[in-house]
Design a protein around this motif. Structure first.
Motif, PDB file in Angstrom:
ATOM      1  N   ARG A 288      43.261  61.122-137.695  1.00 13.69           N
ATOM      2  CA  ARG A 288      44.403  60.318-138.221  1.00 13.69           C
ATOM      3  C   ARG A 288      44.933  58.822-137.526  1.00 13.69           C
ATOM      4  NH1 ARG A 288      46.526  57.431-141.598  1.00 13.69           N
ATOM      5  NH2 ARG A 288      48.489  57.556-141.920  1.00 13.69           N
ATOM      6  N   CYS A 289      45.209  59.015-136.151  1.00 12.69           N
ATOM      7  CA  CYS A 289      45.379  58.109-135.234  1.00 12.69           C
ATOM      8  C   CYS A 289      44.911  56.844-135.408  1.00 12.69           C
ATOM      9  CB  CYS A 289      46.049  58.261-134.118  1.00 12.69           C
ATOM     10  SG  CYS A 289      47.579  59.918-134.552  1.00 12.69           S
ATOM     11  N   LEU A 290      43.977  57.405-135.091  1.00 15.37           N
ATOM     12  CA  LEU A 290      42.485  56.526-135.087  1.00 15.37           C
ATOM     13  C   LEU A 290      42.694  55.769-136.083  1.00 15.37           C
ATOM     14  CD1 LEU A 290      40.161  55.359-133.501  1.00 15.37           C
ATOM     15  CD2 LEU A 290      38.439  56.650-134.226  1.00 15.37           C
TER      16      LEU A 290
ATOM     17  N   GLU B  88      47.709  50.428-139.652  1.00 18.13           N
ATOM     18  CA  GLU B  88      49.007  50.833-140.308  1.00 18.13           C
ATOM     19  C   GLU B  88      50.453  51.237-139.576  1.00 18.13           C
ATOM     20  OE1 GLU B  88      48.323  54.553-142.722  1.00 18.13           O
ATOM     21  OE2 GLU B  88      45.655  54.533-142.575  1.00 18.13           O
ATOM     22  N   VAL B  89      49.724  50.920-138.472  1.00 18.54           N
ATOM     23  CA  VAL B  89      51.000  50.620-136.946  1.00 18.54           C
ATOM     24  C   VAL B  89      50.399  49.642-136.079  1.00 18.54           C
ATOM     25  CG1 VAL B  89      51.024  53.538-136.329  1.00 18.54           C
ATOM     26  CG2 VAL B  89      49.270  51.859-135.142  1.00 18.54           C
ATOM     27  N   VAL B  90      52.523  49.055-135.427  1.00 16.73           N
ATOM     28  CA  VAL B  90      51.985  47.843-135.019  1.00 16.73           C
ATOM     29  C   VAL B  90      52.740  48.034-133.549  1.00 16.73           C
ATOM     30  CG1 VAL B  90      52.442  46.562-136.897  1.00 16.73           C
ATOM     31  CG2 VAL B  90      55.122  48.022-136.122  1.00 16.73           C
TER      32      VAL B  90
ATOM     33  N   PHE C 295      53.812  52.765-130.340  1.00 13.27           N
ATOM     34  CA  PHE C 295      52.560  51.977-131.338  1.00 13.27           C
ATOM     35  C   PHE C 295      54.523  53.183-132.856  1.00 13.27           C
ATOM     36  CE2 PHE C 295      48.755  50.942-129.813  1.00 13.27           C
ATOM     37  CZ  PHE C 295      48.650  49.689-130.142  1.00 13.27           C
ATOM     38  N   GLU C 296      54.315  51.797-133.865  1.00 12.84           N
ATOM     39  CA  GLU C 296      55.292  52.697-134.825  1.00 12.84           C
ATOM     40  C   GLU C 296      54.690  52.547-136.431  1.00 12.84           C
ATOM     41  OE1 GLU C 296      59.711  51.961-135.331  1.00 12.84           O
ATOM     42  OE2 GLU C 296      58.711  53.126-133.275  1.00 12.84           O
ATOM     43  N   ASN C 297      54.656  53.444-136.954  1.00  7.99           N
ATOM     44  CA  ASN C 297      54.587  52.735-138.701  1.00  7.99           C
ATOM     45  C   ASN C 297      55.223  51.488-138.476  1.00  7.99           C
ATOM     46  OD1 ASN C 297      53.101  55.338-139.186  1.00  7.99           O
ATOM     47  ND2 ASN C 297      55.244  56.231-140.331  1.00  7.99           N
ATOM     48  N   LYS C 298      54.466  50.499-139.918  1.00  5.79           N
ATOM     49  CA  LYS C 298      55.411  49.288-140.019  1.00  5.79           C
ATOM     50  C   LYS C 298      56.168  49.721-140.315  1.00  5.79           C
ATOM     51  CE  LYS C 298      50.665  46.412-139.941  1.00  5.79           C
ATOM     52  NZ  LYS C 298      50.299  45.050-140.668  1.00  5.79           N
TER      53      LYS C 298
END
Length: 130
Positions: free
Chosen positions: A90-92, A99-101, A122-125
């Motif tokens: 899921r992270c990949l 989806e993450v920045v 990294f964090e959710n957009k």
């Protein structure tokens, strides 16, 4: 769905670009390449609201062994948490699909040991749900 913080470690060479602009452009690709090859190891995950910085500190405290510490803050479903492999996948996927920045990436300068250690988050957009 809740926001979780996953902590990964990488024990090989992982030097971030010195220039901040280059760092912003290149770090996502560098991390993605290592995740795709399963070179990062998922070592911890927890609800972001319950996440304690002391969890990551265990890995940050040994720069000779853990050359890079990565945190990914991401919304996970029950299905995403089936097992460690599912969380990793899921992270990949989140990184592949942007989806993450990149929240920040810096070199932790351990003066005592004369080592630099990469710390990457990294964090959710949409931002953190805490």
């Amino acid at each position: 769905m809740h926001n979780y913080t996953m902590t990964f470690k990488y024990d090989g060479e992982f030097d971030l670009p010195d220039d901040e602009e280059s760092r912003k452009k290149e770090v996502s690709g560098m991390v993605l390449e290592k995740l795709e090859k399963h070179e990062f190891e998922l070592v911890d995950f927890n609800l972001t609201q319950n996440y304690d910085r002391e969890y990551a500190k265990v890995y940050i405290d040994d720069p000779f062994l853990h050359r890079s510490v990565l945190e990914i803050k991401l919304d996970l479903t029950i299905a995403d948490m089936k097992n460690r492999e599912a969380i990793y996948a899921r992270c990949l996927k989140a990184l592949q699909d942007n989806e993450v920045v990149l929240e920040y990436a810096f070199e932790n300068d351990d003066k005592k040991n004369g080592m630099l250690q990469s710390i990457i988050v990294f964090e959710n957009k949409e931002g953190n749900n805490t």
